[in-house]
Motif scaffolding. Sequence first.
Motif, PDB file in Angstrom:
ATOM      1  N   ARG A  78     -21.081   2.337 -19.763  1.00 22.73           N
ATOM      2  CA  ARG A  78     -21.149   1.218 -18.746  1.00 22.73           C
ATOM      3  C   ARG A  78     -21.661   0.618 -19.803  1.00 22.73           C
ATOM      4  N   GLU A  79     -22.489   0.159 -19.788  1.00 17.11           N
ATOM      5  CA  GLU A  79     -23.418  -1.037 -19.520  1.00 17.11           C
ATOM      6  C   GLU A  79     -22.677  -1.831 -21.305  1.00 17.11           C
ATOM      7  N   ALA A  80     -21.612  -1.054 -22.027  1.00 20.59           N
ATOM      8  CA  ALA A  80     -20.739  -1.305 -23.515  1.00 20.59           C
ATOM      9  C   ALA A  80     -20.158  -2.012 -23.141  1.00 20.59           C
ATOM     10  N   ILE A  81     -19.279  -1.719 -22.766  1.00 18.26           N
ATOM     11  CA  ILE A  81     -18.053  -1.954 -21.716  1.00 18.26           C
ATOM     12  C   ILE A  81     -17.963  -2.969 -20.942  1.00 18.26           C
ATOM     13  N   ASP A  82     -19.558  -3.312 -19.622  1.00 10.66           N
ATOM     14  CA  ASP A  82     -19.344  -4.551 -19.323  1.00 10.66           C
ATOM     15  C   ASP A  82     -19.719  -5.425 -20.533  1.00 10.66           C
ATOM     16  N   ALA A  83     -20.705  -5.201 -21.561  1.00  9.59           N
ATOM     17  CA  ALA A  83     -21.168  -6.397 -22.449  1.00  9.59           C
ATOM     18  C   ALA A  83     -20.328  -6.639 -23.043  1.00  9.59           C
ATOM     19  N   ILE A  84     -18.895  -5.938 -23.105  1.00 10.94           N
ATOM     20  CA  ILE A  84     -18.172  -6.935 -24.094  1.00 10.94           C
ATOM     21  C   ILE A  84     -17.267  -7.936 -23.434  1.00 10.94           C
ATOM     22  N   GLY A 142     -26.572  -7.744 -37.513  1.00 11.27           N
ATOM     23  CA  GLY A 142     -26.690  -6.881 -36.407  1.00 11.27           C
ATOM     24  C   GLY A 142     -27.088  -5.463 -36.774  1.00 11.27           C
ATOM     25  N   ALA A 143     -27.117  -4.703 -37.843  1.00 11.31           N
ATOM     26  CA  ALA A 143     -26.856  -3.517 -38.496  1.00 11.31           C
ATOM     27  C   ALA A 143     -27.788  -2.860 -37.524  1.00 11.31           C
ATOM     28  N   ALA A 144     -28.598  -1.908 -37.086  1.00 10.16           N
ATOM     29  CA  ALA A 144     -29.149  -1.012 -36.983  1.00 10.16           C
ATOM     30  C   ALA A 144     -28.790   0.488 -37.481  1.00 10.16           C
ATOM     31  N   LEU A 158     -14.863  -4.066 -37.820  1.00 10.74           N
ATOM     32  CA  LEU A 158     -16.194  -3.072 -38.825  1.00 10.74           C
ATOM     33  C   LEU A 158     -16.630  -2.168 -37.950  1.00 10.74           C
ATOM     34  N   SER A 159     -16.817  -1.011 -39.169  1.00  5.66           N
ATOM     35  CA  SER A 159     -17.271  -0.234 -38.460  1.00  5.66           C
ATOM     36  C   SER A 159     -18.969   0.268 -37.170  1.00  5.66           C
ATOM     37  N   VAL A 160     -18.611   0.701 -36.408  1.00  9.21           N
ATOM     38  CA  VAL A 160     -20.139   0.331 -35.792  1.00  9.21           C
ATOM     39  C   VAL A 160     -19.977   1.955 -35.439  1.00  9.21           C
ATOM     40  N   ALA A 161     -20.570   3.201 -35.539  1.00 15.17           N
ATOM     41  CA  ALA A 161     -20.868   4.366 -35.239  1.00 15.17           C
ATOM     42  C   ALA A 161     -22.124   4.854 -34.811  1.00 15.17           C
ATOM     43  N   VAL A 162     -22.522   6.050 -33.774  1.00 26.98           N
ATOM     44  CA  VAL A 162     -23.072   6.346 -32.596  1.00 26.98           C
ATOM     45  C   VAL A 162     -23.534   7.810 -33.288  1.00 26.98           C
ATOM     46  N   PRO A 192     -25.056  -2.900 -26.141  1.00 26.71           N
ATOM     47  CA  PRO A 192     -25.237  -3.938 -25.564  1.00 26.71           C
ATOM     48  C   PRO A 192     -26.079  -5.739 -26.838  1.00 26.71           C
ATOM     49  N   SER A 193     -27.166  -5.125 -27.101  1.00 27.89           N
ATOM     50  CA  SER A 193     -28.306  -5.834 -27.742  1.00 27.89           C
ATOM     51  C   SER A 193     -26.922  -6.100 -29.289  1.00 27.89           C
ATOM     52  N   TRP A 194     -26.725  -5.406 -30.169  1.00 28.05           N
ATOM     53  CA  TRP A 194     -26.112  -5.189 -31.317  1.00 28.05           C
ATOM     54  C   TRP A 194     -25.144  -6.445 -30.848  1.00 28.05           C
ATOM     55  N   LEU A 195     -24.880  -6.564 -29.787  1.00 26.83           N
ATOM     56  CA  LEU A 195     -23.436  -7.130 -29.267  1.00 26.83           C
ATOM     57  C   LEU A 195     -24.045  -8.711 -29.352  1.00 26.83           C
ATOM     58  N   GLU A 196     -24.833  -8.505 -28.582  1.00 32.99           N
ATOM     59  CA  GLU A 196     -24.955 -10.113 -28.521  1.00 32.99           C
ATOM     60  C   GLU A 196     -25.439 -10.597 -29.875  1.00 32.99           C
TER      61      GLU A 196
END
Length: 422
Positions: free
Chosen positions: A297-303, A419-421, A373-377, A403-407
Amino acid sequence: MENVLRPVIVVGGSVVLTLLVGWAVDRLLRRADGRHHETPLWGLLRRGRVPFQLVLCTAMLRGSYAEAKLLEEHSIGIGRILTLTLIGSTAWLVVRIAAAVVETSYTRYATAHRDPARVRRVRTQVSLIQRVVSAIVGVVAVAAMLLTFPAMRAAGASLLASAGVLGIVAGVAAQSTLSNLFAGLQIAFGDMVRSLTGDAVAGTLEGMAAHSPTVGFDLDMTLIDSRPGIKAVYQELSARTGTFIDADLAASRLGPPLEQEIRHWFPEEQVAEAADLFRGLYPQYAVAATPALPGAREAIDAIHAAGGRAIVVTAKYEPNAKLHLEHLGLDVDALFGSLWAEGKAEALRKHHAQVYVGDHIGDVVGAHTAGALSVAVATGPCDAAELRNAGAEVVLADLTEFPSWLERYVAEGADGGDGAAT
């Protein structure tokens, strides 16, 4: 009796009419968004449904309140409150519409231009202009509110003058950016006209961007932990067909299309029938048993907070995917089902997604095929090393880090690599 019915009809009628008109407009926008995947404008305009309904309801109440004959001794105060609410909600609606048009323009620009430095530079300029425009709208709204109070009219007039000065300063400081912004607005409204009339009006946006990302998500093991629910469905499928299925094993390798897993347990001639039965059992056994993954939810809200759009592109049967989103209250802007690996690129391209987030190497393939861009979890069947080796530019432990990566991604521009982790 008339004293009771009159306010009920006036107030109740305004509220009911507002809800009906709001529902109808939202339905029209949703239908337009579904038919015109080439532009995200219609979906973005749906974000203005709350201020639109507030404007509509307040305007009707303001115009008809005198007929209600309710609390007549306080009619002046109530009328002023309604006027202030109308001004504030109108400003809110204007900001939402402007943001939708600008984001649509940026999406077209980002699709046509891949120079990160250029995108980053123009994004900074236009982000500043967006903030200035929002500030001007806010100042004008506050000034208009003050003008409703006789004792505060001088202050309101001063604020309006300040808004004019602010607009002149911003225009002088960013003439080229404003010209780009107006070009973007022209193209965005061209999309509206083209969608309504069917005319093929071409347009190209030059040097206009506000980095409001469109981010795609996989569903299973990216946004939701569907293993418990899918295990229950496989157990019921096994019981009904008399075919042995290792439900734990099947639920541990989610990602590819259902038929691929079914082939491990059923002969080829029974695959289609077994898959249909699985999908039919799914709503009863899987939906309620499936939780959202941490950070979803936080990821969607951050977008959305960044002014972006969140879409879901999944291999899951779309009606069942929709049930999950509705059950968990995950507010995404679009959903596409029955797409896998390279097939996901079609939906990602249609919505001009710059980022695709997934848990499987097939999601990495889909992102790269779409030019995203491919962001994998590392929350699914593929670990961080597999995802990195498959070419994922960013690897996160789970969506709580998103969210911190998106910021950082939004702040640093469209590169994403910074922003890669790992």
